[in-house]
Design a protein around this motif. Structure first.
Motif, PDB file in Angstrom:
ATOM      1  N   GLY A   1     -48.638  41.696  -3.202  1.00 16.05           N
ATOM      2  CA  GLY A   1     -49.266  40.413  -3.507  1.00 16.05           C
ATOM      3  C   GLY A   1     -48.403  39.579  -4.419  1.00 16.05           C
ATOM      4  O   GLY A   1     -47.236  39.891  -4.695  1.00 16.05           O
ATOM      5  N   GLY A   2     -49.006  38.526  -4.928  1.00 13.99           N
ATOM      6  CA  GLY A   2     -48.298  37.577  -5.780  1.00 13.99           C
ATOM      7  C   GLY A   2     -48.947  36.228  -5.653  1.00 13.99           C
ATOM      8  O   GLY A   2     -50.057  36.090  -5.107  1.00 13.99           O
ATOM      9  N   GLY A   3     -48.268  35.222  -6.134  1.00  9.31           N
ATOM     10  CA  GLY A   3     -48.805  33.879  -6.025  1.00  9.31           C
ATOM     11  C   GLY A   3     -48.894  33.407  -4.580  1.00  9.31           C
ATOM     12  O   GLY A   3     -48.102  33.813  -3.729  1.00  9.31           O
ATOM     13  N   SER A   4     -49.859  32.547  -4.314  1.00  7.84           N
ATOM     14  CA  SER A   4     -49.971  31.944  -2.985  1.00  7.84           C
ATOM     15  C   SER A   4     -48.917  30.842  -2.842  1.00  7.84           C
ATOM     16  O   SER A   4     -48.264  30.447  -3.799  1.00  7.84           O
ATOM     17  CB  SER A   4     -51.376  31.384  -2.770  1.00  7.84           C
ATOM     18  OG  SER A   4     -52.324  32.429  -2.780  1.00  7.84           O
TER      19      SER A   4
ATOM     20  N   LEU B   1     -47.619  50.466  -4.949  1.00  2.97           N
ATOM     21  CA  LEU B   1     -47.526  49.033  -5.191  1.00  2.97           C
ATOM     22  C   LEU B   1     -46.122  48.522  -4.882  1.00  2.97           C
ATOM     23  O   LEU B   1     -45.139  49.101  -5.350  1.00  2.97           O
ATOM     24  CB  LEU B   1     -47.851  48.715  -6.650  1.00  2.97           C
ATOM     25  CG  LEU B   1     -49.164  49.257  -7.214  1.00  2.97           C
ATOM     26  CD1 LEU B   1     -49.311  48.847  -8.684  1.00  2.97           C
ATOM     27  CD2 LEU B   1     -50.348  48.764  -6.395  1.00  2.97           C
ATOM     28  N   VAL B   2     -46.043  47.462  -4.103  1.00  4.94           N
ATOM     29  CA  VAL B   2     -44.774  46.770  -3.843  1.00  4.94           C
ATOM     30  C   VAL B   2     -44.816  45.450  -4.614  1.00  4.94           C
ATOM     31  O   VAL B   2     -45.635  44.580  -4.322  1.00  4.94           O
ATOM     32  CB  VAL B   2     -44.554  46.517  -2.343  1.00  4.94           C
ATOM     33  CG1 VAL B   2     -43.217  45.805  -2.124  1.00  4.94           C
ATOM     34  CG2 VAL B   2     -44.602  47.818  -1.565  1.00  4.94           C
ATOM     35  N   ILE B   3     -43.927  45.332  -5.610  1.00  3.00           N
ATOM     36  CA  ILE B   3     -43.970  44.218  -6.555  1.00  3.00           C
ATOM     37  C   ILE B   3     -42.654  43.450  -6.483  1.00  3.00           C
ATOM     38  O   ILE B   3     -41.573  44.032  -6.547  1.00  3.00           O
ATOM     39  CB  ILE B   3     -44.168  44.746  -7.994  1.00  3.00           C
ATOM     40  CG1 ILE B   3     -45.351  45.716  -8.055  1.00  3.00           C
ATOM     41  CG2 ILE B   3     -44.359  43.598  -8.966  1.00  3.00           C
ATOM     42  CD1 ILE B   3     -45.417  46.497  -9.366  1.00  3.00           C
ATOM     43  N   LYS B   4     -42.732  42.133  -6.360  1.00  3.73           N
ATOM     44  CA  LYS B   4     -41.538  41.303  -6.471  1.00  3.73           C
ATOM     45  C   LYS B   4     -41.195  41.131  -7.947  1.00  3.73           C
ATOM     46  O   LYS B   4     -42.088  41.030  -8.794  1.00  3.73           O
ATOM     47  CB  LYS B   4     -41.754  39.935  -5.821  1.00  3.73           C
ATOM     48  CG  LYS B   4     -42.067  40.002  -4.336  1.00  3.73           C
ATOM     49  CD  LYS B   4     -42.069  38.626  -3.705  1.00  3.73           C
ATOM     50  CE  LYS B   4     -42.970  37.630  -4.380  1.00  3.73           C
ATOM     51  NZ  LYS B   4     -44.386  38.073  -4.462  1.00  3.73           N
ATOM     52  N   ASN B   5     -39.922  41.067  -8.256  1.00  3.85           N
ATOM     53  CA  ASN B   5     -39.510  41.012  -9.654  1.00  3.85           C
ATOM     54  C   ASN B   5     -39.690  39.615 -10.231  1.00  3.85           C
ATOM     55  O   ASN B   5     -38.741  38.836 -10.351  1.00  3.85           O
ATOM     56  CB  ASN B   5     -38.063  41.472  -9.821  1.00  3.85           C
ATOM     57  CG  ASN B   5     -37.710  41.632 -11.295  1.00  3.85           C
ATOM     58  OD1 ASN B   5     -38.564  42.011 -12.096  1.00  3.85           O
ATOM     59  ND2 ASN B   5     -36.466  41.339 -11.651  1.00  3.85           N
ATOM     60  N   TYR B   6     -40.938  39.324 -10.599  1.00  2.69           N
ATOM     61  CA  TYR B   6     -41.283  38.149 -11.384  1.00  2.69           C
ATOM     62  C   TYR B   6     -42.096  38.639 -12.576  1.00  2.69           C
ATOM     63  O   TYR B   6     -42.927  39.543 -12.431  1.00  2.69           O
ATOM     64  CB  TYR B   6     -42.067  37.128 -10.554  1.00  2.69           C
ATOM     65  CG  TYR B   6     -41.203  36.513  -9.488  1.00  2.69           C
ATOM     66  CD1 TYR B   6     -40.346  35.464  -9.794  1.00  2.69           C
ATOM     67  CD2 TYR B   6     -41.217  37.006  -8.195  1.00  2.69           C
ATOM     68  CE1 TYR B   6     -39.507  34.930  -8.827  1.00  2.69           C
ATOM     69  CE2 TYR B   6     -40.390  36.481  -7.223  1.00  2.69           C
ATOM     70  CZ  TYR B   6     -39.536  35.443  -7.544  1.00  2.69           C
ATOM     71  OH  TYR B   6     -38.701  34.928  -6.599  1.00  2.69           O
ATOM     72  N   THR B   7     -41.869  38.060 -13.723  1.00  2.00           N
ATOM     73  CA  THR B   7     -42.428  38.598 -14.959  1.00  2.00           C
ATOM     74  C   THR B   7     -43.934  38.779 -14.884  1.00  2.00           C
ATOM     75  O   THR B   7     -44.471  39.831 -15.252  1.00  2.00           O
ATOM     76  CB  THR B   7     -42.056  37.679 -16.144  1.00  2.00           C
ATOM     77  OG1 THR B   7     -40.633  37.576 -16.218  1.00  2.00           O
ATOM     78  CG2 THR B   7     -42.598  38.233 -17.442  1.00  2.00           C
ATOM     79  N   GLY B   8     -44.649  37.773 -14.387  1.00  4.01           N
ATOM     80  CA  GLY B   8     -46.107  37.863 -14.301  1.00  4.01           C
ATOM     81  C   GLY B   8     -46.561  38.942 -13.348  1.00  4.01           C
ATOM     82  O   GLY B   8     -47.511  39.692 -13.636  1.00  4.01           O
ATOM     83  N   ASP B   9     -45.901  39.036 -12.186  1.00  6.67           N
ATOM     84  CA  ASP B   9     -46.282  40.060 -11.207  1.00  6.67           C
ATOM     85  C   ASP B   9     -46.071  41.458 -11.780  1.00  6.67           C
ATOM     86  O   ASP B   9     -46.947  42.323 -11.674  1.00  6.67           O
ATOM     87  CB  ASP B   9     -45.453  39.906  -9.929  1.00  6.67           C
ATOM     88  CG  ASP B   9     -45.872  38.719  -9.086  1.00  6.67           C
ATOM     89  OD1 ASP B   9     -46.841  38.038  -9.462  1.00  6.67           O
ATOM     90  OD2 ASP B   9     -45.233  38.477  -8.051  1.00  6.67           O
TER      91      ASP B   9
END
Length: 331
Positions: free
Chosen positions: A52-55, A102-110
């Motif tokens: 997930g992440g931002g839309s 969990l698959v997370i993109k490297n953005y600080t908030g995520d």
């Protein structure tokens, strides 16, 4: 601002309602949440996959929910990480008793919010593992990240880890595949035009008519160079060259290629770019196993593209070829 929306403040929920309406037999939305999950979740004794992440990056991330890929996607507000509580609800919804990955993109908030959600899950005896994808070779740090950004290469991690989970892999086996995939993926993008977040009502940055930005992120973050627009071949040479400089590829190695549109780029232009990328790799005697061309991780209506290379071995090739039931990724 001209967009096909109703209330600019309600675009995410309107989008999710439309998504469920399009796929009522396979997807459902968790009550009171922006998490979308497979309708048959949880699957007993199967590792659950959550991303997930931002839309604003559609079809990422909910378009990759389906057999052989994700079990859930948590959709934050526009370009904004989902909250820990939202991610936690998704983890609980897909836990089949053998853990959640969990698959997370490297953005600080995520990274922060997914990590907090994992801690909440572990407090309820749900075993959680993760991978942080940082495939963007353009910049080391940005306004959104410490370290490299996670961009379109994340989709390959969804596919490979999801295939391993669907084949009955354990949580540690899924983690092994996801980490191997992430370490062998490199991407780089560019933009011809900015994008406009509906609630903001104005472009996130500006480019003159004859300008382009090399190395732009998926939220319109600055790249490494702003210069006059050049030909498709020159764009392909710059993006692919920087990727190859950063990868350990030898003659005879096999790769999967993704030519990703940023939202407003015609497929014609993506295929023109792919022609040159194919030529460049062939000249290096790198074997192209499979090519994917289309919109995989976008930035609203930004015009531009990214190139992704995934170095393959026999196991990764097999997982890449496995069936996918996700609406946005067919093999």
């Amino acid at each position: 601002m001209k967009k096909i929306v109703n209330d600019p403040e309600a675009v995410v929920q309107d989008m999710l309602d439309g998504l469920i309406s399009a796929h009522p037999d396979s997807l459902k939305q968790l009550p009171g949440s922006t998490a979308i999950v497979k309708k048959d979740a949880p699957v007993t004794n199967k590792v659950g996959l959550v991303s997930g992440g931002g839309s604003g990056h559609e079809p990422a991330h909910a378009g990759y929910i389906g057999e052989g890929m994700l079990d859930a996607a948590v959709c934050g507000e526009m370009f904004t990480s989902p909250t820990p509580d939202q991610v936690f609800e998704a983890i609980k919804a897909v836990d089949g008793g053998t853990g959640v990955f969990l698959v997370i993109k490297n953005y600080t908030g995520d990274v922060m919010n997914f990590d907090m959600a994992a801690e909440l899950a572990e407090a309820e005896d749900i075993e959680v593992e993760k991978v942080v994808v940082n495939d963007d070779v353009a910049v080391e740090d940005s306004s959104f990240t410490t370290g490299r950004r996670g961009i379109a290469g994340t989709i390959f991690v969804h596919k490979l880890a999801g295939a391993k989970a669907s084949a009955g892999g354990s949580l540690q086996e899924v983690k092994r595949i996801a980490e191997r995939a992430a370490s062998n993926i490199r991407s780089m993008g560019m933009a011809l035009t900015p994008c406009t977040v509906p609630a903001a009502g104005k472009p996130s940055f500006t480019l003159d008519e004859d300008e382009m930005e090399i190395g732009t992120g998926i939220h319109g973050e600055p790249g490494i160079e702003r210069k006059s627009v050049v030909s498709a071949d020159e764009i392909a040479e710059e993006l692919t060259g920087k990727i190859l400089d950063d990868m350990s590829l030898n003659r005879g190695d096999e790769v999967a290629v993704m030519i990703n549109g940023m939202g407003a780029t015609p497929e014609m232009e993506l295929y023109i770019l792919n022609k040159k990328v194919n030529q460049l790799l062939t000249e290096q005697e790198i074997t192209i196993h499979r090519t994917f061309v289309g919109n995989y991780m976008t930035s609203l209506e930004m015009a531009g593209c990214s190139v992704t290379l995934l170095k393959l071995d026999e196991e990764l090739k097999s997982l890449l070829a496995a069936d996918s039931g996700a609406p946005a990724f067919r093999v």
